[in-house]
Each structure stands twice: as C-alpha cells, then as structure tokens.
Scaffold this active site. Structure first.
Site, PDB file in Angstrom:
ATOM      1  N   LYS A  58       2.105  -3.480   7.192  1.00  7.07           N
ATOM      2  CA  LYS A  58       2.329  -3.647   5.745  1.00  7.07           C
ATOM      3  C   LYS A  58       3.802  -3.375   5.383  1.00  7.07           C
ATOM      4  O   LYS A  58       4.395  -4.082   4.574  1.00  7.07           O
ATOM      5  CB  LYS A  58       1.409  -2.711   4.946  1.00  7.07           C
TER       6      LYS A  58
ATOM      7  N   THR B 110       0.823  -1.215   0.000  1.00 12.58           N
ATOM      8  CA  THR B 110       0.000   0.000   0.000  1.00 12.58           C
ATOM      9  C   THR B 110       0.860   1.270   0.000  1.00 12.58           C
ATOM     10  O   THR B 110       2.007   1.248   0.479  1.00 12.58           O
ATOM     11  CB  THR B 110      -0.895  -0.001   1.263  1.00 12.58           C
ATOM     12  N   ASP B 111       0.274   2.359  -0.475  1.00 11.49           N
ATOM     13  CA  ASP B 111       0.972   3.654  -0.423  1.00 11.49           C
ATOM     14  C   ASP B 111       1.166   4.128   1.020  1.00 11.49           C
ATOM     15  O   ASP B 111       1.971   5.024   1.278  1.00 11.49           O
ATOM     16  CB  ASP B 111       0.248   4.723  -1.252  1.00 11.49           C
ATOM     17  N   GLU B 112       0.427   3.520   1.969  1.00 15.44           N
ATOM     18  CA  GLU B 112       0.515   3.974   3.366  1.00 15.44           C
ATOM     19  C   GLU B 112       1.871   3.662   3.991  1.00 15.44           C
ATOM     20  O   GLU B 112       2.216   4.219   5.028  1.00 15.44           O
ATOM     21  CB  GLU B 112      -0.639   3.384   4.184  1.00 15.44           C
TER      22      GLU B 112
ATOM     23  N   TYR C 226      -1.584  -0.371  11.141  1.00 11.73           N
ATOM     24  CA  TYR C 226      -1.852  -1.024   9.842  1.00 11.73           C
ATOM     25  C   TYR C 226      -0.676  -0.805   8.893  1.00 11.73           C
ATOM     26  O   TYR C 226      -0.116  -1.759   8.336  1.00 11.73           O
ATOM     27  CB  TYR C 226      -3.148  -0.473   9.223  1.00 11.73           C
TER      28      TYR C 226
HETATM   29  P1  NAD Z   1     -10.170  -6.773   2.759  1.00 10.49           P
HETATM   30  O1  NAD Z   1     -10.116  -6.431   4.207  1.00 10.49           O
HETATM   31  O2  NAD Z   1     -11.392  -6.469   1.979  1.00 10.49           O
HETATM   32  O3  NAD Z   1      -9.850  -8.329   2.561  1.00 10.49           O
HETATM   33  C1  NAD Z   1      -8.841  -8.994   3.258  1.00 10.49           C
HETATM   34  C2  NAD Z   1      -9.059 -10.481   3.059  1.00 10.49           C
HETATM   35  O4  NAD Z   1      -8.013 -11.188   3.724  1.00 10.49           O
HETATM   36  C3  NAD Z   1     -10.376 -10.991   3.669  1.00 10.49           C
HETATM   37  O5  NAD Z   1     -11.031 -11.844   2.751  1.00 10.49           O
HETATM   38  C4  NAD Z   1      -9.943 -11.760   4.907  1.00 10.49           C
HETATM   39  O6  NAD Z   1     -10.813 -12.816   5.241  1.00 10.49           O
HETATM   40  C5  NAD Z   1      -8.576 -12.250   4.471  1.00 10.49           C
HETATM   41  N1  NAD Z   1      -7.678 -12.532   5.602  1.00 10.49           N
HETATM   42  C6  NAD Z   1      -7.401 -11.724   6.659  1.00 10.49           C
HETATM   43  N2  NAD Z   1      -6.534 -12.335   7.496  1.00 10.49           N
HETATM   44  C7  NAD Z   1      -6.253 -13.545   6.945  1.00 10.49           C
HETATM   45  C8  NAD Z   1      -5.421 -14.610   7.333  1.00 10.49           C
HETATM   46  N3  NAD Z   1      -4.709 -14.570   8.459  1.00 10.49           N
HETATM   47  N4  NAD Z   1      -5.347 -15.689   6.524  1.00 10.49           N
HETATM   48  C9  NAD Z   1      -6.080 -15.762   5.382  1.00 10.49           C
HETATM   49  N5  NAD Z   1      -6.896 -14.778   4.976  1.00 10.49           N
HETATM   50  C10 NAD Z   1      -6.981 -13.673   5.751  1.00 10.49           C
HETATM   51  O7  NAD Z   1      -8.892  -6.047   2.137  1.00 10.49           O
HETATM   52  P2  NAD Z   1      -8.658  -5.366   0.711  1.00 10.49           P
HETATM   53  O8  NAD Z   1      -9.084  -3.956   0.793  1.00 10.49           O
HETATM   54  O9  NAD Z   1      -9.159  -6.248  -0.359  1.00 10.49           O
HETATM   55  O10 NAD Z   1      -7.068  -5.364   0.691  1.00 10.49           O
HETATM   56  C11 NAD Z   1      -6.360  -6.486   0.145  1.00 10.49           C
HETATM   57  C12 NAD Z   1      -4.878  -6.197   0.190  1.00 10.49           C
HETATM   58  O11 NAD Z   1      -4.586  -4.997  -0.525  1.00 10.49           O
HETATM   59  C13 NAD Z   1      -4.352  -5.976   1.618  1.00 10.49           C
HETATM   60  O12 NAD Z   1      -3.083  -6.577   1.709  1.00 10.49           O
HETATM   61  C14 NAD Z   1      -4.234  -4.466   1.727  1.00 10.49           C
HETATM   62  O13 NAD Z   1      -3.227  -4.089   2.639  1.00 10.49           O
HETATM   63  C15 NAD Z   1      -3.867  -4.095   0.301  1.00 10.49           C
HETATM   64  N6  NAD Z   1      -4.264  -2.749  -0.127  1.00 10.49           N
HETATM   65  C16 NAD Z   1      -5.549  -2.311   0.044  1.00 10.49           C
HETATM   66  C17 NAD Z   1      -5.914  -1.067  -0.420  1.00 10.49           C
HETATM   67  C18 NAD Z   1      -7.331  -0.557  -0.289  1.00 10.49           C
HETATM   68  O14 NAD Z   1      -7.585   0.604  -0.604  1.00 10.49           O
HETATM   69  N7  NAD Z   1      -8.290  -1.358   0.124  1.00 10.49           N
HETATM   70  C19 NAD Z   1      -4.962  -0.239  -1.050  1.00 10.49           C
HETATM   71  C20 NAD Z   1      -3.656  -0.741  -1.211  1.00 10.49           C
HETATM   72  C21 NAD Z   1      -3.316  -1.996  -0.761  1.00 10.49           C
HETATM   73  P1  TYD Z   2     -10.218   4.791   4.642  1.00 14.55           P
HETATM   74  O1  TYD Z   2     -11.222   4.329   3.640  1.00 14.55           O
HETATM   75  O2  TYD Z   2     -10.308   4.284   6.036  1.00 14.55           O
HETATM   76  O3  TYD Z   2      -8.790   4.512   4.016  1.00 14.55           O
HETATM   77  P2  TYD Z   2      -7.318   4.958   4.562  1.00 14.55           P
HETATM   78  O4  TYD Z   2      -7.439   5.620   5.864  1.00 14.55           O
HETATM   79  O5  TYD Z   2      -6.627   3.645   4.656  1.00 14.55           O
HETATM   80  O6  TYD Z   2      -6.764   5.867   3.518  1.00 14.55           O
HETATM   81  O7  TYD Z   2     -10.282   6.374   4.737  1.00 14.55           O
HETATM   82  C1  TYD Z   2     -10.050   7.179   3.604  1.00 14.55           C
HETATM   83  C2  TYD Z   2     -10.065   8.631   4.052  1.00 14.55           C
HETATM   84  O8  TYD Z   2     -11.367   8.964   4.545  1.00 14.55           O
HETATM   85  C3  TYD Z   2      -9.104   8.923   5.180  1.00 14.55           C
HETATM   86  O9  TYD Z   2      -8.554  10.231   5.014  1.00 14.55           O
HETATM   87  C4  TYD Z   2      -9.996   8.900   6.416  1.00 14.55           C
HETATM   88  C5  TYD Z   2     -11.315   9.417   5.887  1.00 14.55           C
HETATM   89  N1  TYD Z   2     -12.502   8.888   6.603  1.00 14.55           N
HETATM   90  C6  TYD Z   2     -13.452   9.766   7.126  1.00 14.55           C
HETATM   91  O10 TYD Z   2     -13.340  11.003   6.997  1.00 14.55           O
HETATM   92  N2  TYD Z   2     -14.524   9.244   7.772  1.00 14.55           N
HETATM   93  C7  TYD Z   2     -14.705   7.904   7.938  1.00 14.55           C
HETATM   94  O11 TYD Z   2     -15.711   7.497   8.556  1.00 14.55           O
HETATM   95  C8  TYD Z   2     -13.721   6.998   7.384  1.00 14.55           C
HETATM   96  C9  TYD Z   2     -13.862   5.524   7.529  1.00 14.55           C
HETATM   97  C10 TYD Z   2     -12.638   7.555   6.726  1.00 14.55           C
END
Ligand code: NAD
Ligand code: TYD
Length: 340
Positions: A155, A126-128, A151
């Site tokens: 990562k 992730t970019d985080e 978090y």
């Molecule tokens: P999500 O929370 O929707 O899904 C995570 C999945 O992982 C779930 O299906 C959960 O059951 C499974 N999981 C959790 N712990 C587990 C374990 N110990 N063993 C097996 N399975 C397990 O997450 P997402 O938003 O789809 O993110 C997926 C990946 O992408 C993550 O690694 C996250 O850090 C990365 N990512 C997410 C975003 C975003 O904006 N959502 C952006 C950049 C990177």
């Molecule tokens: P989020 O979807 O939790 O992603 P991340 O924090 O991992 O980037 O949040 C996206 C942005 O929205 C972040 O700046 C936090 C803000 N946010 C709110 O303002 N209110 C909310 O209830 C949530 C969940 C996020």
C-alpha cells in the site's frame, strides 16, 4: 465528475462506497471494475444491481488493455481505486498477489489515467503505511511511511507511485488513508466479522497474543462519506487521514461483540500472535476535519452496530464460511490453537 470507475468495487469498502454514491448523487454513473478474487462478491451490490446508472465489468487492474478499454467504453473521467489484496495474515503467508495488485496494478491505473487525460485519480490507502505508532502520538499525513507487513508495504508503494505521478506528470491525484473499517459486507477473515460469526456459532474467538493491540475501528459508511468529501473538496496532490481519532484495544472490541450478542466471555481464546504485529495505529484527523467532516459513529457504536448486522444477515456470511474459507481457516489457525 460524471462517470466514475470504482476498481475493487465488489469488495467490502468499495461496494459500500458505490451504494453511498448512487444514493447521494442522481447524475453520476458508476462502473465497478473488479477481478472478483475470493474477497469480491456481487452479493454486496445486489441493492444496486438494477440501477441503470450502475454497470459491472469483471477485470484485473494489472491488465493495461482491459483497463483502457473500460475507461474508453464508459467515458470514464474519474478512477477511485479500492482494488487490492487486503489481509495482513494472507500477505505474511503469500505476498505475491499483494505486490502484483498493490504496486503493478496501481501503476497500470495511473498510466491509463495519464494517457487518457482523466480528471481525477483517487487512491484508497491505509493507516498501516505509517507502521506501529508509539503511545502518545498520532500520525499526520506528512509523516514518513514506515510499513512493516508485506500488505502495508504494497500500500505504501502505491502511495509513492501516486505521488510521483502528481509531481512528474501533474496528474490530478488525491489519496485517503483510512483506519480499520467495519460494517456490512466485510469478508469474514477480518477480525470483526470473524469474531462475530464465530461467536454466533458458539465457536472460540482467536485473539492474537495478549489482545492489547490498538486499532481505530471506524464505521465503513463514515469512511465512504469522507472519501466523497476528498473527491469533491480535497486539494490535488494531498493525502488525508480518515479515522475517528479514538483507538480501542482488541479485547475491548471483543467484549462489545460478546455483550451485543449475549455470548459468554469464555469464548475468548488467546492464540499465537501474528508475526511483526503492529501494536498500535493512531491517526491525527485534523486535516479532514478542516474540510468540515466528523465521523458519525464512535468506535464502540460502530462495533455494536456491525455485530448486529452480521447477526441479522446470516444469508450473506453463512455461505462464505462454508466454502473455500474453511480451508483458509484451517491453514491460518490450525497451528495457532496448538500453540495457544
Ligand atoms: P476487500 O478485500 O474486501 O476487497 C478488495 C476488492 O478488490 C475485491 O472485490 C477484489 O476482488 C478486488 N481486487 C483484488 N485484486 C484485484 C485486481 N488485481 N484487479 C481488480 N480487482 C481486484 O478490501 P476492502 O477491505 O474493501 O479494502 C478496499 C481498499 O481499502 C483496499 O485498497 C484497502 O487497502 C483499503 N483499506 C482497507 C481498510 C479496511 O479496514 N478494510 C482500511 C483502510 C484502507
Ligand atoms: P485485521 O482485521 O486483520 O486488521 P489489521 O491487522 O489490518 O489491522 O485485525 C485487526 C486486529 O485484530 C489486529 O490487531 C489483529 C487482531 N486479530 C486477532 O486478534 N485475531 C484474528 O483472528 C484476526 C484476524 C485479527
């Protein structure tokens, strides 16, 4: 590459990735290995559930025996690891599972990939991991990792382990670092589905602080396309940023949601800010562009398209919001309304 293990494939991005791969390639077999935490949902995979090239195995990436078993049983040659705990606010309330899955779980997968001699291990990051980015700058892949939430730290630790397996054991690895994804099947704790589904119900949208934080919202299928490209054309041992190169203030994102749904601006409620909230993420995406990729959706298009999907797919989110989610929402937001 023929038999791919997609860990965390029942979550938001993982399920979109599985659907994308099965649609694009006729000759790949996909095994989803997922613990089915609160965020894992087999409804996300309904479209492919009858596909003979797809299998689902419930399991934890922290379980080395089960991981080796699934790899051997399905003759896996490639792991794409999406499995993680993913919500920053939950990591602030209780970091434990983030460290277990993000650090120890990543290690278990790397160790299995090494011992069983897999062709490729790909880590979804992730970019985080770069932390808050001051205006005027965009992160490049060689920047120092500077995570600021549990978090993001889990990562970044995963990325460091992956890199160490490349250097020490010559394991064929790649990493992608995506910006905020939005699109179908995202659990409604994340901002886009939370705000959209609240707005559809005429409920207030809890905007943290002044709402001027900036995120690079990208459409999930664009992200999946770029991950696929790195899997096929990426250089081993390298990380690739994936985003749009265009960031947006949260308030602008909220206004697009409300306008798309025809809902009033007075649903916006400013509430107590997140602790340690990173104000800005911004990615330099020249490296992935160098592989011949461009995002298809602008952030504004991605936000509007996503809002329409939740409007049209209440079957998917209504039951989630009526379940355990209610308890989470009360715990996470109860005090915020009072301190608004
Ligand atoms: P999500 O929370 O929707 O899904 C995570 C999945 O992982 C779930 O299906 C959960 O059951 C499974 N999981 C959790 N712990 C587990 C374990 N110990 N063993 C097996 N399975 C397990 O997450 P997402 O938003 O789809 O993110 C997926 C990946 O992408 C993550 O690694 C996250 O850090 C990365 N990512 C997410 C975003 C975003 O904006 N959502 C952006 C950049 C990177
Ligand atoms: P989020 O979807 O939790 O992603 P991340 O924090 O991992 O980037 O949040 C996206 C942005 O929205 C972040 O700046 C936090 C803000 N946010 C709110 O303002 N209110 C909310 O209830 C949530 C969940 C996020």
């Amino acid at each position: 590459m023929k038999n791919i293990l997609v860990t965390g494939g029942a979550g938001f991005i993982g399920s979109n990735f599985v659907i994308y791969l099965l649609d694009k390639y006729d000759d790949y077999n996909i095994v989803v290995y997922d613990k089915l935490t609160y965020a894992g949902n087999l409804d996300n995979l309904l479209d492919v559930s009858d596909d003979p090239r797809y299998a689902f195995v419930r399991g934890d990436i922290c379980d080395p025996v089960a991981v080796e078993e699934v790899i051997q049983q399905y003759e896996i040659d490639t792991i794409v690891n999406f499995a993680a705990e993913t919500h920053v606010d939950r990591s602030i309330m209780n970091p434990d599972a983030f460290i277990q899955t993000g650090v120890y779980g990543t290690y278990v997968l790397l160790e299995a990939a090494r011992r069983l001699g897999l062709e490729r291990y790909h880590q979804i990051s992730t970019d985080e991991v770069y932390g808050h980015i001051p205006s005027g700058y965009s992160s490049v892949e060689t920047d120092k990792l500077d995570p600021r939430s549990p978090y993001a730290a889990s990562k970044a630790s995963g990325d460091l382990l992956v890199n160490s397996y490349f250097i020490t054991y010559d394991l064929p690895v790649t990493i992608t670092r995506g910006s905020n994804n939005i699109g179908p099947y995202q659990y409604p704790e994340k901002v886009l589905p939370l705000f959209t589904t609240n707005a559809l119900d005429g409920l207030p949208l809890p905007v943290y602080g002044d709402g001027r934080q900036m995120r690079e919202y990208q459409y999930v299928v664009d992200h999946c396309e770029a991950i696929d490209l790195v899997l096929h054309k990426g250089q081993l041992g390298e990380a690739y940023n994936i985003g749009t190169g265009v960031e947006m203030e949260n308030l602008e994102m909220v206004e697009i949601i409300l306008d798309t749904l025809g809902q009033p601006r007075d649903l916006i409620h400013h509430v107590k800010d997140r602790e340690g909230h990173d104000r800005r993420y911004s990615l330099n995406i020249d490296k992935i562009r160098g592989l011949g990729w461009e995002p298809t959706h602008s952030p504004a298009e991605a936000v509007a398209k996503t809002a329409r999907w939740y409007r049209d797919n209440e079957w998917w989110w209504r039951k989630i919001k009526e379940g355990d989610f209610k308890e989470y929402y009360e715990k996470q937001y109860g005090h915020r309304w009072q301190n608004a």
